[in-house]
Structures are given as C-alpha cells and as structure tokens.
Write a protein that holds these residues in place. Structure first.
Motif, PDB file in Angstrom:
ATOM      1  N   GLY A 211       0.934  -1.111   0.023  1.00  6.89           N
ATOM      2  CA  GLY A 211       0.117  -0.022   0.103  1.00  6.89           C
ATOM      3  C   GLY A 211       0.777   1.158  -0.007  1.00  6.89           C
ATOM      4  N   ILE A 212       0.190   2.370   0.249  1.00  8.05           N
ATOM      5  CA  ILE A 212       0.950   3.881   0.042  1.00  8.05           C
ATOM      6  C   ILE A 212       1.985   3.674   1.129  1.00  8.05           C
ATOM      7  N   ASP A 213       1.677   3.350   2.448  1.00  4.41           N
ATOM      8  CA  ASP A 213       2.613   3.573   3.714  1.00  4.41           C
ATOM      9  C   ASP A 213       4.011   2.753   3.309  1.00  4.41           C
ATOM     10  N   GLU A 214       3.710   1.459   2.813  1.00  2.00           N
ATOM     11  CA  GLU A 214       4.457   0.395   2.645  1.00  2.00           C
ATOM     12  C   GLU A 214       5.693   0.806   1.384  1.00  2.00           C
ATOM     13  N   TYR A 215       4.937   1.410   0.659  1.00  2.00           N
ATOM     14  CA  TYR A 215       5.642   1.815  -0.671  1.00  2.00           C
ATOM     15  C   TYR A 215       6.549   3.329  -0.168  1.00  2.00           C
ATOM     16  N   MET A 216       5.912   4.121   0.620  1.00  2.00           N
ATOM     17  CA  MET A 216       6.680   5.263   1.232  1.00  2.00           C
ATOM     18  C   MET A 216       8.070   4.823   1.947  1.00  2.00           C
ATOM     19  N   ARG A 217       7.625   3.792   2.871  1.00  2.00           N
ATOM     20  CA  ARG A 217       8.672   3.308   3.799  1.00  2.00           C
ATOM     21  C   ARG A 217       9.821   2.699   3.052  1.00  2.00           C
ATOM     22  N   GLY A 218       9.593   1.914   1.849  1.00  6.81           N
ATOM     23  CA  GLY A 218      10.492   1.386   1.055  1.00  6.81           C
ATOM     24  C   GLY A 218      11.471   2.350   0.264  1.00  6.81           C
ATOM     25  N   THR A 219      10.725   3.584  -0.362  1.00  3.87           N
ATOM     26  CA  THR A 219      11.260   4.538  -1.064  1.00  3.87           C
ATOM     27  C   THR A 219      12.218   5.145   0.130  1.00  3.87           C
ATOM     28  N   GLY A 220      11.879   5.316   1.366  1.00  2.00           N
ATOM     29  CA  GLY A 220      12.728   6.033   2.337  1.00  2.00           C
ATOM     30  C   GLY A 220      13.845   5.240   2.685  1.00  2.00           C
ATOM     31  N   ARG A 221      13.629   3.691   2.798  1.00  2.38           N
ATOM     32  CA  ARG A 221      14.913   2.790   2.960  1.00  2.38           C
ATOM     33  C   ARG A 221      15.950   3.230   1.893  1.00  2.38           C
ATOM     34  N   LEU A 222      15.542   3.076   0.902  1.00  8.30           N
ATOM     35  CA  LEU A 222      16.571   3.251  -0.550  1.00  8.30           C
ATOM     36  C   LEU A 222      17.335   4.606  -0.282  1.00  8.30           C
ATOM     37  N   LEU A 223      16.422   5.480  -0.151  1.00  8.03           N
ATOM     38  CA  LEU A 223      16.865   6.789  -0.049  1.00  8.03           C
ATOM     39  C   LEU A 223      18.101   7.038   1.049  1.00  8.03           C
ATOM     40  N   ARG A 224      17.785   6.409   2.358  1.00 10.98           N
ATOM     41  CA  ARG A 224      18.811   6.579   3.558  1.00 10.98           C
ATOM     42  C   ARG A 224      19.979   5.608   3.127  1.00 10.98           C
ATOM     43  N   ALA A 225      19.729   4.744   2.300  1.00 12.44           N
ATOM     44  CA  ALA A 225      20.896   3.901   1.957  1.00 12.44           C
ATOM     45  C   ALA A 225      21.821   4.581   1.007  1.00 12.44           C
TER      46      ALA A 225
END
Length: 312
Positions: A211-225
């Motif tokens: 969903g949207i929340d999981e999509y944004m969390r995944g996006t954030g994880r990649l950005l932080r990495a």
C-alpha cells in the motif's frame, strides 16, 4: 472480458557482472527472498507472491536482459501459442517441453521482434507465500516490466498480433510523437510497456508494494541507504500508480509502485497522455521534474543479448 492464452507476468531474468553485489542489493535492500541457488545463479521470490521466483540473477561478463517470462492458462495454451508463433515464422528458441528451473512446469521460449527472449509456461508449482503485513516495505509481487525499442509501433504490433496483448494507454510528446505504449494481458493496466529508445534494452522492472505507507517506507529505506533515485516519489496519470525509480548497482532501473489500476476491459478505451503536461507525469507534483537527462538514465546500456538465447 477478453479470453487470452497468456494470463500474467511471472519473472524477469537478468545477467549481471558483479553477481555478489547485485544479490546483496536485491535481498538486503530491495526486499526479495532467495529461494534457490546454483553456481552463479540465484532465484529471488517476493514473500507475497505464489510465483516460485520473480527475479533470476545470473553471473556473466556483460549485463543483459536474459528473458521475460509469462504464465499461460494450461499446457494446451502453451502448445497452441507455440504452434501459432511457428506458423507465423516467429523464431523459437525451443519447442514446448518440461522445464527444469525452480518450480518446473511446461513451456517454450521464442525471440520477440526486437530479439528479446520470451518464455511462456504453465503448470509451474506454486510457492508457499504469505500475507504482507502492515508496515512491511517489501515487494508483494512483480508488477510490470518496461522495455526500450527503436520502433515502438512495430513492437506493439508484435505483442498485439502474436500474444493478444491490448494497449491500455499511450504517452506522447508533441514534438516527438509516441513515447510509450502500456500493454495488458489481464485486467491490470499493464504488465508490459514499450518505450521509444535509441537502442534495444531493459527500461525498468516494477515491484508492487502492499500500500501507500509500505511504498513510502520502502522508498525512504532506499534513500537512506544512498541508492541513486532516478525519479519520484509521485503518481502517474496513465495507470494511476505510484512510482519511485532507483538504479540497481549495474544501472538497471527498478521501481517501487502500488495501486496500479485494474480495468473493466469490457468498457475500457485507451487514452493518449501528453507528458509535456506535468499532471500527466505526476498527479501529486511531488516528484523531481522529469527531464531529458532523467530519460537517458532509463535508456540503459545496449543489450547485446538480442537474438542470443541465455543459458537455461
């Protein structure tokens, strides 16, 4: 609803020079699960998908798109498609046979008009999968694959004629004409899209999130990495799906998405979206502005594997 022999997208297989680095990216960061391993080959599954695997990585000196695999209704559908393609002088890599890859099954391979290896299979054993829980920012399944073609109309026609795909929507630019066609093999807006490019190559591979929340969390994880973000986060007009595009370690574009539109095929009529209008590229207005330089990143390197079958 249209009665098709092909039912869905199964997996995308990639050859990669730095095998260990790519494996770590797709398992440690992207969120896929290794389910089978051989010498220089790993099969990666999505926890929420019944497919045995959705990505196969193979060690090679050059990167390439090894193949794209689609599911068929049953063995008779596999045989019927192979017979039709042979009758139409489409070059087969091999005739229908029992498959010895993860999950087995029955299928055949052929070259599309651009020289990509395409597999069609049935009777593949389903993998035990699970419900992805709230907050889990890992892919549920493979969403779609986009390829670059030097003749987007010829490639579109090939998939319409030989595999009964249908165009859902298209993208255009006033001074360039058609940029992309979105094609479907089931009610999902697209499992394949064809982009106009300077050479034949993989454009991107897309993975559906819960969903949207999981999509944004995944996006954030990649950005932080520190993974290089190409474009996003945003929401497309065609397909109405979210998008965040990143580059894997070898420069292949991979996407997190969610909420891809499901169509009522009996009443659907394709639209043409002028992408010079910002809302047609990103309804939210949150993504970095799309530019010619960004487009070039997804042109990818020339795929030298065209009309050359990968190892089984």
């Amino acid at each position: 609803m249209k009665d098709r022999l092909i039912t869905h997208l199964r997996h995308v297989d990639l050859a990669v020079p730095d095998f260990d680095r790519q494996r770590e990216f797709y398992t440690g960061l992207w969120g896929l699960t290794p389910v089978a391993d051989d010498d220089g080959i790993v099969f990666l599954a999505a926890e929420g998908s019944p497919e045995q695997y959705i990505v196969r990585l193979r060690r090679d000196r050059e990167k390439r798109l090894d193949l794209i695999s689609y599911g068929a209704r049953d063995r008779s559908a596999v045989d019927q498609l192979a017979e039709q393609l042979g009758r139409d002088d489409v070059r087969l890599v091999h005739e229908p046979r029992e498959l010895d890859t993860a999950g087995g099954g029955y299928g055949f391979r052929f070259f599309d008009v651009d020289g990509r290896t395409i597999e069609v299979s049935s009777d593949v054993a389903e993998r035990t999968h699970r419900k992805i829980e709230k907050g889990e920012s890992i892919p549920v399944r493979l969403s779609h694959v986009v390829v670059n073609s030097t003749n987007v109309e010829a490639t579109r026609s090939f998939y319409e004629k030989h595999l009964s795909f249908d165009v859902s929507d298209s993208l255009t630019l006033p001074h360039m004409g058609t940029l992309m066609h979105f094609l479907r093999c089931n009610p999902q807006h697209h499992s394949l899209a064809i982009a106009q490019g300077p050479h034949t190559a993989l454009h991107h591979v897309s993975f559906e999130m819960r969903g949207i929340d999981e999509y944004m969390r995944g996006t954030g994880r990649l950005l932080r990495a520190g993974v290089h973000k190409v474009w996003g986060p945003g929401r497309h007009a065609a397909g109405d799906n979210t998008f965040s595009y990143f580059l894997d370690p070898h420069g292949n574009t991979v996407e997190y998405t969610t909420e891809l539109e499901v169509l009522d095929e009996d009443i659907w009529h394709p639209s043409t979206y002028d992408v010079s209008l910002p809302d047609n590229q990103d309804q939210w207005g949150t993504a970095n502005p799309f530019s010619e330089e960004l487009a070039k990143e997804s042109f990818n390197d020339v795929d030298r594997g065209c009309f050359v079958a990968p190892p089984v």
